[in-house]
Design an enzyme around this catalytic site. Structure first.
Site, PDB file in Angstrom:
ATOM      1  CD  GLU A 120      53.887 -83.050 -58.733  1.00 14.79           C
ATOM      2  OE1 GLU A 120      53.901 -83.993 -59.524  1.00 14.79           O
ATOM      3  OE2 GLU A 120      54.914 -82.470 -58.358  1.00 14.79           O
ATOM      4  CB  CYS A 128      55.316 -77.950 -49.983  1.00 14.36           C
ATOM      5  SG  CYS A 128      55.838 -76.833 -51.270  1.00 14.36           S
ATOM      6  CB  CYS A 146      53.937 -70.553 -62.429  1.00  9.62           C
ATOM      7  SG  CYS A 146      54.399 -69.019 -61.590  1.00  9.62           S
ATOM      8  CB  CYS A 189      61.348 -68.347 -61.984  1.00  3.46           C
ATOM      9  SG  CYS A 189      60.464 -67.034 -61.128  1.00  3.46           S
ATOM     10  CB  CYS A 203      60.855 -72.541 -61.415  1.00  2.00           C
ATOM     11  SG  CYS A 203      59.427 -73.286 -60.613  1.00  2.00           S
ATOM     12  N   GLY A 212      53.020 -72.418 -58.645  1.00  2.24           N
ATOM     13  CA  GLY A 212      52.296 -71.165 -58.820  1.00  2.24           C
ATOM     14  C   GLY A 212      52.820 -70.015 -57.975  1.00  2.24           C
ATOM     15  CD  GLU A 213      54.072 -65.031 -56.689  1.00  2.00           C
ATOM     16  OE1 GLU A 213      55.186 -65.565 -56.722  1.00  2.00           O
ATOM     17  OE2 GLU A 213      53.641 -64.445 -55.681  1.00  2.00           O
ATOM     18  CB  SER A 273      57.170 -68.697 -50.900  1.00  2.00           C
ATOM     19  OG  SER A 273      58.342 -68.481 -51.643  1.00  2.00           O
ATOM     20  CG  LEU A 301      67.096 -61.703 -53.185  1.00  2.00           C
ATOM     21  CD1 LEU A 301      66.221 -60.517 -53.575  1.00  2.00           C
ATOM     22  CD2 LEU A 301      67.920 -61.347 -51.948  1.00  2.00           C
ATOM     23  CG  HIS A 302      66.098 -67.179 -56.490  1.00  2.00           C
ATOM     24  ND1 HIS A 302      66.159 -68.084 -55.457  1.00  2.00           N
ATOM     25  CD2 HIS A 302      64.803 -67.163 -56.885  1.00  2.00           C
ATOM     26  CE1 HIS A 302      64.958 -68.598 -55.256  1.00  2.00           C
ATOM     27  NE2 HIS A 302      64.118 -68.055 -56.100  1.00  2.00           N
ATOM     28  CG  ASN A 321      66.068 -79.486 -55.627  1.00  2.00           C
ATOM     29  OD1 ASN A 321      66.905 -80.252 -55.156  1.00  2.00           O
ATOM     30  ND2 ASN A 321      65.331 -78.682 -54.882  1.00  2.00           N
ATOM     31  CB  CYS A 375      62.455 -76.560 -53.661  1.00  2.00           C
ATOM     32  SG  CYS A 375      61.623 -75.418 -52.645  1.00  2.00           S
TER      33      CYS A 375
HETATM   34  N1  SAH Z   1      56.110 -68.511 -56.790  1.00  2.00           N
HETATM   35  C1  SAH Z   1      56.530 -68.584 -55.427  1.00  2.00           C
HETATM   36  C2  SAH Z   1      56.372 -69.946 -54.775  1.00  2.00           C
HETATM   37  C3  SAH Z   1      56.786 -71.169 -55.575  1.00  2.00           C
HETATM   38  S1  SAH Z   1      58.457 -71.631 -55.675  1.00  2.00           S
HETATM   39  C4  SAH Z   1      57.958 -68.090 -55.300  1.00  2.00           C
HETATM   40  O1  SAH Z   1      58.562 -67.796 -56.300  1.00  2.00           O
HETATM   41  O2  SAH Z   1      58.443 -67.960 -54.179  1.00  2.00           O
HETATM   42  C5  SAH Z   1      59.027 -72.080 -54.093  1.00  2.00           C
HETATM   43  C6  SAH Z   1      60.551 -71.901 -53.974  1.00  2.00           C
HETATM   44  O3  SAH Z   1      61.280 -72.880 -54.746  1.00  2.00           O
HETATM   45  C7  SAH Z   1      61.002 -70.564 -54.518  1.00  2.00           C
HETATM   46  O4  SAH Z   1      61.953 -69.991 -53.689  1.00  2.00           O
HETATM   47  C8  SAH Z   1      61.614 -70.959 -55.839  1.00  2.00           C
HETATM   48  O5  SAH Z   1      62.445 -69.995 -56.320  1.00  2.00           O
HETATM   49  C9  SAH Z   1      62.295 -72.254 -55.494  1.00  2.00           C
HETATM   50  N2  SAH Z   1      62.675 -73.054 -56.664  1.00  2.00           N
HETATM   51  C10 SAH Z   1      62.062 -73.077 -57.860  1.00  2.00           C
HETATM   52  N3  SAH Z   1      62.684 -73.924 -58.685  1.00  2.00           N
HETATM   53  C11 SAH Z   1      63.698 -74.461 -57.999  1.00  2.00           C
HETATM   54  C12 SAH Z   1      64.687 -75.451 -58.309  1.00  2.00           C
HETATM   55  N4  SAH Z   1      64.711 -76.037 -59.493  1.00  2.00           N
HETATM   56  N5  SAH Z   1      65.574 -75.765 -57.363  1.00  2.00           N
HETATM   57  C13 SAH Z   1      65.512 -75.203 -56.144  1.00  2.00           C
HETATM   58  N6  SAH Z   1      64.596 -74.278 -55.783  1.00  2.00           N
HETATM   59  C14 SAH Z   1      63.697 -73.915 -56.700  1.00  2.00           C
END
Ligand code: SAH
Length: 390
Positions: free
Chosen positions: A102, A115, A122, A126, A129, A175-176, A207, A230-231, A314, A357
């Site tokens: 997407e 985006c 991936c 995480c 995600c 993806g990463e 990112s 970071l999170h 989200n 996201c």
């Molecule tokens: N793999 C890369 C890029 C993809 S994710 C990375 O980790 O940065 C893009 C962003 O969306 C990242 O910051 C990720 O942590 C965030 N993200 C993933 N799932 C999410 C969700 N359910 N709600 C909000 N942000 C989310």
């Protein structure tokens, strides 16, 4: 013009896989042509969205025929597209029979951000995600990555060097990106090339979840903006959210970010922080985050070297996480603000089309399954057949 022996058994070269350097080499080594011919072709592809060599009218007939024989411009197939009521636009792009990725376009005051995805699925897992739930399938090729930009730019009627509707790209789709390094770097080079999409370095953002060695490698070859997911402000918590943290813990990650920023002299690094209810949204987390960000600024001796982006979680089907309520989000942000950090909260866009996201999933398989189930239900009810399920 020099004639070059060309091996006709070799598959056609997809020109979308090549950046300026690669294309020049292809023209010189494989076709025996001058470099500037490569530049003309790049403009046809990325400025005018032309894929048929016959339409490239400033190339001689002989060259067009040569290109026809040995090259192609194969753009990804759009499976379907979905405009949102808020101007956001999502494309589902078919990769092969069962996979799709997407791409989302998000217009905002004075800018338009695309985006872009870098992998099908991936591998990083995480926990919050939705891309993680489908596992890792494969890396996207350069053509498949830049093809997303091509598809969106053509749709938007984007004209480089004029009033542009596509002004920014963020590698924040599925993806990463640092796990698909070469293809991502090549695609980003086309995004920033004047013969490509002409975006400023600062307006292309990669990112990452924190692939430390690759952050260093990126610093050596590229000048794009860096965002780090970071999170969590401490290892105990981050270990549970981003498994990659066990390999590259926060201190190591922050050091690699310091090195990246030092190389870019004066550029900041953005730290993304997805807020999850009762997980990482408490005042003590904000205070820890403030300390971490301050240390980063101190290391670089620069105010606001660390930028914080807050993303309210989200939700997606099957997740155990929840979005904090607005009051909790505001409180978290206020603590950061009081420490002197701006920390914008990213507004959710394209909510009605699951384009936010972390919600990108490329659900072709799901859709096919849902259609089959729908058909079965209809048949059980003695209802209409195949057409109804389409
Ligand atoms: N793999 C890369 C890029 C993809 S994710 C990375 O980790 O940065 C893009 C962003 O969306 C990242 O910051 C990720 O942590 C965030 N993200 C993933 N799932 C999410 C969700 N359910 N709600 C909000 N942000 C989310």
């Amino acid at each position: 013009m020099t004639e070059v022996a060309i091996d006709a058994t070799v598959a056609k070269q997809n020109l979308l896989d090549l950046d300026r350097e690669g294309l020049e080499r292809f023209f010189a080594d494989t076709l025996g042509e001058k470099r500037f011919r490569a530049h003309q072709v790049m403009k046809w592809i990325h400025h005018r969205y032309v894929t048929d060599f016959e339409e490239m009218t400033d190339l001689g007939k002989a060259l067009r025929a040569k290109l026809q024989a040995h090259a192609e411009v194969r753009v990804p197939q759009i499976q379907f597209e979905k405009p949102s009521t808020d101007g956001t636009h999502k494309w589902l792009i078919a990769m092969d029979g069962k996979n799709a990725i997407e791409t989302v376009y998000i217009p905002d005051k004075g800018r338009g951000t695309l985006c872009v995805s870098s992998q099908v699925g991936c591998a990083l897992n995480c926990q919050f995600c939705s891309t993680a739930t489908q596992g890792f399938n494969r890396n996207l090729s350069t053509a498949e990555i830049i093809g997303q930009v091509w598809v969106a730019a053509r749709h938007l009627g984007n004209v480089p060097h004029k009033q542009r509707r596509l002004t920014n790209v963020v590698m924040m789709g599925m993806g990463e990106p640092l796990m698909n390094f070469d293809n991502v770097v090549r695609a980003m080079s086309i995004m920033r090339d004047d013969l490509g999409y002409g975006l400023a370095n600062k307006r292309v953002t990669l990112s990452t979840a924190g692939m430390v060695p690759m952050i260093d490698k990126l610093g050596e070859v590229s000048d794009v903006s860096l965002a780090v997911s970071l999170h969590a402000p401490n290892d105990a918590l981050r270990d549970t959210l981003v498994p990659l943290n066990k390999k590259y813990p926060i201190a190591t990650l922050m050091e690699s970010c310091v090195r990246y920023a030092q190389r870019k002299r004066g550029e900041s690094v953005t730290f993304e922080y997805t807020l999850m209810k009762d997980v990482n949204d408490q005042p003590q987390h904000a205070r820890e985050l403030i300390r971490l960000m301050r240390e980063f600024d101190n290391r670089l001796q620069m105010k606001d070297a660390a930028k914080v982006n807050l993303i309210p979680f989200n939700p997606f089907p099957g997740t155990r996480f929840e979005r904090p309520d607005d009051a909790a989000i505001r409180k978290f942000q206020k603590l950061l603000n009081e420490s002197g950090r701006i920390a914008p909260v990213r507004r959710t866009r394209g909510d009605d089309i699951d384009a936010a996201c972390g919600q990108l999933k490329g659900q072709v398989a799901d859709r096919t399954r849902r259609q089959a189930e729908h058909l079965k239900r209809l048949q059980a009810q003695g209802g209409p057949g195949v057409d109804a399920a389409a």
